[in-house]
Scaffold this active site. Structure first.
Site, PDB file in Angstrom:
ATOM      1  NE  ARG A  41      -3.709   0.080   2.136  1.00  0.00           N
ATOM      2  CZ  ARG A  41      -4.879  -0.075   2.743  1.00  0.00           C
ATOM      3  NH1 ARG A  41      -5.202   0.714   3.756  1.00  0.00           N
ATOM      4  NH2 ARG A  41      -5.719  -1.014   2.371  1.00  0.00           N
ATOM      5  CE  LYS A  65      -7.607 -10.389   2.937  1.00  0.00           C
ATOM      6  NZ  LYS A  65      -7.404  -9.256   2.017  1.00  0.00           N
ATOM      7  CE  LYS A  77      -2.180  -4.820   2.563  1.00  0.00           C
ATOM      8  NZ  LYS A  77      -3.338  -5.557   2.059  1.00  0.00           N
ATOM      9  CB  THR A 152     -11.077  -8.370  -4.855  1.00  0.00           C
ATOM     10  OG1 THR A 152      -9.723  -8.820  -4.845  1.00  0.00           O
ATOM     11  CG2 THR A 152     -11.458  -7.868  -3.476  1.00  0.00           C
ATOM     12  N   GLY A 181     -16.372   4.307  -2.624  1.00  0.00           N
ATOM     13  CA  GLY A 181     -15.104   4.074  -3.325  1.00  0.00           C
ATOM     14  C   GLY A 181     -15.317   3.296  -4.610  1.00  0.00           C
ATOM     15  CG  LEU A 182     -17.729   4.460  -7.489  1.00  0.00           C
ATOM     16  CD1 LEU A 182     -18.423   5.472  -8.387  1.00  0.00           C
ATOM     17  CD2 LEU A 182     -18.475   3.127  -7.520  1.00  0.00           C
ATOM     18  CB  VAL A 185     -12.325  -3.715  -5.368  1.00  0.00           C
ATOM     19  CG1 VAL A 185     -13.318  -4.731  -4.810  1.00  0.00           C
ATOM     20  CG2 VAL A 185     -10.938  -4.326  -5.439  1.00  0.00           C
ATOM     21  CB  ALA A 238     -12.760   3.982   0.069  1.00  0.00           C
ATOM     22  CB  ALA A 260     -12.399  -1.243   2.881  1.00  0.00           C
TER      23      ALA A 260
HETATM   24  P1  NAI Z   1      -8.434   1.694  -5.449  1.00  0.00           P
HETATM   25  O1  NAI Z   1      -7.383   2.633  -5.005  1.00  0.00           O
HETATM   26  O2  NAI Z   1      -8.493   1.289  -6.886  1.00  0.00           O
HETATM   27  O3  NAI Z   1      -9.874   2.271  -5.076  1.00  0.00           O
HETATM   28  C1  NAI Z   1     -10.155   2.995  -3.917  1.00  0.00           C
HETATM   29  C2  NAI Z   1     -11.208   4.038  -4.301  1.00  0.00           C
HETATM   30  O4  NAI Z   1     -11.667   4.684  -3.115  1.00  0.00           O
HETATM   31  C3  NAI Z   1     -10.672   5.128  -5.228  1.00  0.00           C
HETATM   32  O5  NAI Z   1     -11.572   5.340  -6.283  1.00  0.00           O
HETATM   33  C4  NAI Z   1     -10.584   6.341  -4.308  1.00  0.00           C
HETATM   34  O6  NAI Z   1     -10.724   7.575  -4.991  1.00  0.00           O
HETATM   35  C5  NAI Z   1     -11.744   6.069  -3.383  1.00  0.00           C
HETATM   36  N1  NAI Z   1     -11.701   6.782  -2.112  1.00  0.00           N
HETATM   37  C6  NAI Z   1     -10.611   7.089  -1.354  1.00  0.00           C
HETATM   38  N2  NAI Z   1     -10.996   7.763  -0.254  1.00  0.00           N
HETATM   39  C7  NAI Z   1     -12.348   7.846  -0.304  1.00  0.00           C
HETATM   40  C8  NAI Z   1     -13.323   8.416   0.546  1.00  0.00           C
HETATM   41  N3  NAI Z   1     -13.009   9.023   1.683  1.00  0.00           N
HETATM   42  N4  NAI Z   1     -14.625   8.321   0.186  1.00  0.00           N
HETATM   43  C9  NAI Z   1     -14.975   7.704  -0.967  1.00  0.00           C
HETATM   44  N5  NAI Z   1     -14.086   7.164  -1.814  1.00  0.00           N
HETATM   45  C10 NAI Z   1     -12.795   7.225  -1.495  1.00  0.00           C
HETATM   46  O7  NAI Z   1      -8.293   0.398  -4.499  1.00  0.00           O
HETATM   47  P2  NAI Z   1      -8.946  -1.041  -4.710  1.00  0.00           P
HETATM   48  O8  NAI Z   1      -7.940  -1.966  -5.275  1.00  0.00           O
HETATM   49  O9  NAI Z   1     -10.262  -0.882  -5.361  1.00  0.00           O
HETATM   50  O10 NAI Z   1      -9.154  -1.496  -3.196  1.00  0.00           O
HETATM   51  C11 NAI Z   1     -10.209  -0.972  -2.416  1.00  0.00           C
HETATM   52  C12 NAI Z   1     -10.140  -1.554  -1.015  1.00  0.00           C
HETATM   53  O11 NAI Z   1     -10.245  -2.969  -1.075  1.00  0.00           O
HETATM   54  C13 NAI Z   1      -8.822  -1.272  -0.278  1.00  0.00           C
HETATM   55  O12 NAI Z   1      -9.094  -1.058   1.082  1.00  0.00           O
HETATM   56  C14 NAI Z   1      -8.021  -2.557  -0.480  1.00  0.00           C
HETATM   57  O13 NAI Z   1      -7.091  -2.782   0.570  1.00  0.00           O
HETATM   58  C15 NAI Z   1      -9.123  -3.584  -0.439  1.00  0.00           C
HETATM   59  N6  NAI Z   1      -8.810  -4.816  -1.120  1.00  0.00           N
HETATM   60  C16 NAI Z   1      -8.406  -4.790  -2.417  1.00  0.00           C
HETATM   61  C17 NAI Z   1      -8.114  -5.979  -3.062  1.00  0.00           C
HETATM   62  C18 NAI Z   1      -7.698  -6.010  -4.494  1.00  0.00           C
HETATM   63  O14 NAI Z   1      -7.590  -7.112  -5.047  1.00  0.00           O
HETATM   64  N7  NAI Z   1      -7.503  -4.875  -5.151  1.00  0.00           N
HETATM   65  C19 NAI Z   1      -8.204  -7.279  -2.371  1.00  0.00           C
HETATM   66  C20 NAI Z   1      -8.697  -7.175  -1.007  1.00  0.00           C
HETATM   67  C21 NAI Z   1      -8.959  -5.976  -0.414  1.00  0.00           C
HETATM   68  N1  PHE Z   2      -3.977  -6.626  -1.480  1.00  0.00           N
HETATM   69  C1  PHE Z   2      -4.976  -7.606  -1.721  1.00  0.00           C
HETATM   70  C2  PHE Z   2      -5.566  -8.125  -0.404  1.00  0.00           C
HETATM   71  O1  PHE Z   2      -5.593  -7.403   0.561  1.00  0.00           O
HETATM   72  C3  PHE Z   2      -4.544  -8.679  -2.700  1.00  0.00           C
HETATM   73  C4  PHE Z   2      -3.374  -9.548  -2.270  1.00  0.00           C
HETATM   74  C5  PHE Z   2      -3.625 -10.811  -1.765  1.00  0.00           C
HETATM   75  C6  PHE Z   2      -2.052  -9.140  -2.449  1.00  0.00           C
HETATM   76  C7  PHE Z   2      -2.571 -11.666  -1.408  1.00  0.00           C
HETATM   77  C8  PHE Z   2      -1.007  -9.984  -2.099  1.00  0.00           C
HETATM   78  C9  PHE Z   2      -1.265 -11.243  -1.586  1.00  0.00           C
HETATM   79  O2  PHE Z   2      -6.118  -9.205  -0.300  1.00  0.00           O
END
Ligand code: NAI
Ligand code: PHE
Length: 353
Positions: A41, A65, A77, A152, A181-182, A185, A238, A260
């Protein structure tokens, strides 16, 4: 710094780069089920202690997880504490930051594997991979599994359907789903929910994402209204820490299911949600689709079908969590921790001595 020093995990690596003003943290929470894995992150933090603390909490969530998902990995992490917002960093600075981070990972020699997370992409994983092999989620062209975001979202959607049925909402058709948060994911979760007939209410802090949402015909609320706008299902996609005890006591929703990591700011928030009859799908159960995608494809050699099948199984795991919660009169967060511990013990028993 007290909380930081009292952390119970297995390893902390820290480093600072004066040239860019960047600090690096890698935390390995547990190696009991295998090498640790968890994303990188990149964000700004008020203090270095906050960054170290966040890395620890996120690493612990990865341990849970992996265990609850029956994946043979431990939890870790990385947090890169940036000197300025990610989008304002020039390419030279960002590449230097990634090169130093890759050196740090490489020094751990496989104890910790990274992958994409907030503000890091598959393209960034390709750059890390120039220096270290311990990287999941490289681009498909470079031989990696690519972005974990869509899978995810698929898992969160399964969790949403199971939770809706569990708490009496039934199908998603006609239900108000508020996605916070759009991003990679959340955008996909919103699309899947809309395709299932849900009425979408969304928020983000990035204008272009809201323009896209309006084109989809969804209602937009300001970010600060996310936890006060009535809805059937609140989906935090988000950042974490969205629901503290005060918000838990007021949240106008029937269920909470999001991507999240660490949605609950503290354990008491989970208990308050339960007392109020709000069904909470623990994040480390609901968002495991990314781990299935990365670890499944890159460690276990799973086919796309197996990854999809295991991701669908998130619904079954969640149903077990709801049963344990009801049978013991405890929050779903506590119930999911019990299930994770049971599964970890069973897996450890199966590891030959
Ligand atoms: P991303 O960075 O693509 O999306 C996050 C979104 O939230 C962005 O559009 C951002 O502008 C928005 N945002 C930030 N602050 C905000 C607020 N205060 N109010 C509304 N929107 C806000 O990240 P991603 O990959 O979509 O991940 C989202 C969450 O899911 C994170 O917490 C991440 O740790 C978690 N996650 C992601 C995984 C993955 O495979 N990408 C897997 C497991 C968990
Ligand atoms: N960051 C994601 C999560 O929180 C995806 C991830 C999974 C990254 C496992 C690395 C290892 O799940």
């Amino acid at each position: 710094m007290d909380d930081v020093l009292r952390w119970d995990g297995e390893l902390t690596l820290i480093r600072h780069d004066s040239l860019t003003g960047t600090s690096f943290v890698i935390r390995v929470d547990s190696l009991q089920l295998g090498q640790a894995a968890g994303g990188t992150r990149a964000a700004q933090y008020e203090s270095f202690a906050d960054a170290v603390d966040e890395a620890g909490r996120l690493a612990a969530a990865m341990t849970l997880k992996m265990a609850v998902s029956n994946l043979p990995m431990g939890g870790g992490k990385s947090v890169i504490a940036l000197p300025a917002p990610r989008r304002s960093l020039d390419e030279t600075t960002w590449h230097r930051i990634l090169a130093l981070h890759a050196e740090n990972i490489d020094k751990l020699n496989g104890t910790y594997w990274t992958g994409p997370d907030v503000n890091t992409t598959s393209a960034d994983m390709d750059i890390l991979n120039r220096t270290t092999e311990f990287v999941f989620g490289r681009s498909i062209e470079r031989g990696g599994a690519g972005s974990s975001a869509d899978n995810t979202a698929a898992g969160v959607f399964e969790a949403m359907k199971t939770t809706a049925h569990h708490c009496g909402l039934g199908d998603l058709a006609g239900r108000a789903v508020l996605v916070q948060g759009l991003g990679a994911v959340g955008g996909r979760v919103a699309t899947l929910a809309a395709e299932a007939g849900a009425v979408l209410v969304v928020c983000d802090v990035v204008t272009e994402r809201l323009e896209w949402a309006r084109q989809c015909g969804w209602s937009v609320v300001p970010p600060e209204a996310a936890v006060s706008t009535p809805c059937d299902i609140f989906s935090p996609c988000a950042l974490g820490g969205v629901i503290d005890r005060t918000i838990a006591a007021q949240l106008p929703a029937t269920a909470v299911v999001g991507a999240a990591n660490n949605i609950l700011a503290d354990e008491s928030a989970g208990a308050i949600l339960r007392e109020r009859g709000i069904a909470y799908a623990p994040d480390f159960v609901a968002n495991a689709g990314g781990a299935f995608h990365l670890v499944g494809h890159e460690v276990l050699g799973w086919s796309d079908e197996t990854v999809a099948g295991r991701t669908k199984g998130i619904g079954d795991t969640l149903a077990q969590v709801f049963s344990i919660s009801e049978a013991n009169g405890i929050s779903t967060d506590s119930a999911a921790r019990i299930l994770a511990r049971q599964r970890a013990e069973a897996a450890r028993g199966a590891i030959p001595a």
